[in-house]
Write a protein that holds these residues in place. Structure first.
Motif, PDB file in Angstrom:
ATOM      1  N   GLY A  81       1.177  -1.280   0.173  1.00 42.14           N
ATOM      2  CA  GLY A  81      -0.143  -0.043   0.169  1.00 42.14           C
ATOM      3  C   GLY A  81       0.332   1.282  -0.507  1.00 42.14           C
ATOM      4  O   GLY A  81       0.227   2.862   0.593  1.00 42.14           O
ATOM      5  N   GLN A  85       1.396   5.405   3.088  1.00 44.35           N
ATOM      6  CA  GLN A  85       1.093   4.198   3.216  1.00 44.35           C
ATOM      7  C   GLN A  85      -0.684   3.956   3.081  1.00 44.35           C
ATOM      8  O   GLN A  85      -1.998   4.668   4.220  1.00 44.35           O
ATOM      9  N   ARG A  86      -1.557   2.916   2.119  1.00 41.39           N
ATOM     10  CA  ARG A  86      -3.020   3.181   2.158  1.00 41.39           C
ATOM     11  C   ARG A  86      -3.700   1.422   2.384  1.00 41.39           C
ATOM     12  O   ARG A  86      -3.261   0.417   1.410  1.00 41.39           O
ATOM     13  N   SER A  87      -4.451   1.438   3.207  1.00 50.61           N
ATOM     14  CA  SER A  87      -5.289   0.085   3.647  1.00 50.61           C
ATOM     15  C   SER A  87      -6.343   0.325   2.279  1.00 50.61           C
ATOM     16  O   SER A  87      -6.811   1.186   1.877  1.00 50.61           O
TER      17      SER A  87
END
Length: 365
Positions: free
Chosen positions: A53, A72-74
């Motif tokens: 992510g 950062q990405r979920s």
């Protein structure tokens, strides 16, 4: 704003060069905090190899890159600073005078919330979401090592005399001292990580090197060399044997202290303090402006520092149910931790319990 979001491998060489250029000029443009190596493209790209992510938003004005925002990405849209928990500087790297709207940026990045714990100063659009600010001590060496040592002698005379006396005694008792500022032997890095893991366990803390991705990340950064970014392993030897070491990251003007440790068999000589003085001397000769000791109260930091910078923790959110849920889960944990750490009457008993548990855990292994 014209915002494009890239995976780490998609970032062009031209954008990387512009990012590095923004950092190199930051101290001349009134934003020295943006020169921190944790805000460099190399750090974001390295984390991207081991964590899912990781994305980089590039904001353009007139077709030219004006700002870079690593995150950062979920899958649910929860965003975190790159390397949250191990990164000591977070935020958006930008050219002078750039102003951004946090809501618009989060929307373009597909984020309902963006969480940070080391937001650097000057990030007004994000700082409105800060829930607390904390001191990060630094060692200024831009005027040279002798000027730094003179500051120590003036502000901490007993500490300075004692540390230098221990250094001399260490050389007499353990053999000739040798300091290597940029050690390239991977075996020395493994020794450091072993010391640090043992220290974490001994003090009841979570062992960061028990996480495979952190070990791989440090090893990768150790081998990373690009102008002006580098992973720097510094080692103090006595009688040909390593007794203290530190691994950190540097840019042109900033050395971020990250993982210091020493052989506990030599603890009476305070080898970690001796190492930091040697690091300061070598960093000054190498053109470094200051060493960032990182957020967190430690007696040795108070002794070595010349001043403090400020970092913040918190989150910026959009009106979104994911953001509400994330904040509801995280806020009580952070509030409790910060309360304990900021109050000696709570921290000292908790620290003793952790160390007692660490000794029990160490004996059982």
């Amino acid at each position: 704003m014209d915002i494009s979001v890239y995976r780490p491998g998609e970032l062009s060489a031209a954008d990387r060069a512009a990012w590095t250029s923004s950092q190199s000029k930051a101290h001349l443009q009134g934003s020295p905090e943006l020169a921190n190596p944790f805000l460099s493209p190399e750090f974001a790209l390295a984390v991207g190899r081991y964590r899912r992510g990781v994305r980089i938003a590039v904001v353009r004005e007139g077709g030219e890159p004006a700002a870079f925002f690593p995150f950062q990405r979920s899958v649910t849209g929860v965003g975190r600073a790159v390397g949250l928990g191990i990164s000591d500087a977070q935020g958006l790297v930008h050219r002078p005078g750039f102003v951004w709207d946090a809501q618009e940026l989060l929307r373009a990045c597909g984020l309902a919330v963006w969480e940070f714990d080391h937001l650097v100063e000057g990030q007004e659009a994000f700082a409105v979401g800060a829930t607390g600010s904390f001191a990060s001590p630094v060692m200024d060496v831009d005027q040279g090592y002798e000027a730094y040592l003179a500051h120590l002698r003036s502000h901490a005379p007993k500490f300075t005399r004692t540390t230098l006396a221990k250094e001399r005694k260490l050389g007499r008792d353990a053999g000739e001292l040798r300091y290597v500022h940029d050690e390239r032997d991977p075996a020395a890095l493994r020794t450091l990580m072993g010391w640090k893991s043992a220290q974490y366990r001994r003090t009841g803390r979570s062992d960061r090197f028990a996480h495979e991705w952190i070990t791989h990340l440090v090893e990768r950064l150790f081998h990373t060399r690009s102008d002006p970014f580098a992973g720097i392993l510094s080692v103090l030897y006595a009688g040909g044997k390593p007794i203290a070491a530190h691994f950190g990251l540097r840019t042109e003007r900033v050395l971020s202290c990250w993982f210091p440790a020493y052989d506990p068999a030599f603890s009476k000589y305070s080898p970690g303090l001796v190492l930091h003085l040697r690091m300061a001397e070598a960093a000054a000769a190498d053109g470094i402006a200051y060493l960032d000791l990182g957020r967190g109260p430690k007696e040795y930091k108070d002794s070595l520092k010349t001043r403090e910078i400020t970092v913040s923790e918190g989150w910026v959110t959009r009106r979104h149910p994911v953001a509400l849920g994330h904040r509801a889960r995280r806020a009580p944990v952070r509030a409790l931790r910060n309360t304990v750490q900021s109050r000696p009457e709570l921290f000292e008993p908790a620290d003793r319990i952790l160390k007692r548990m660490g000794r029990i855990r160490s004996r059982s292994q």
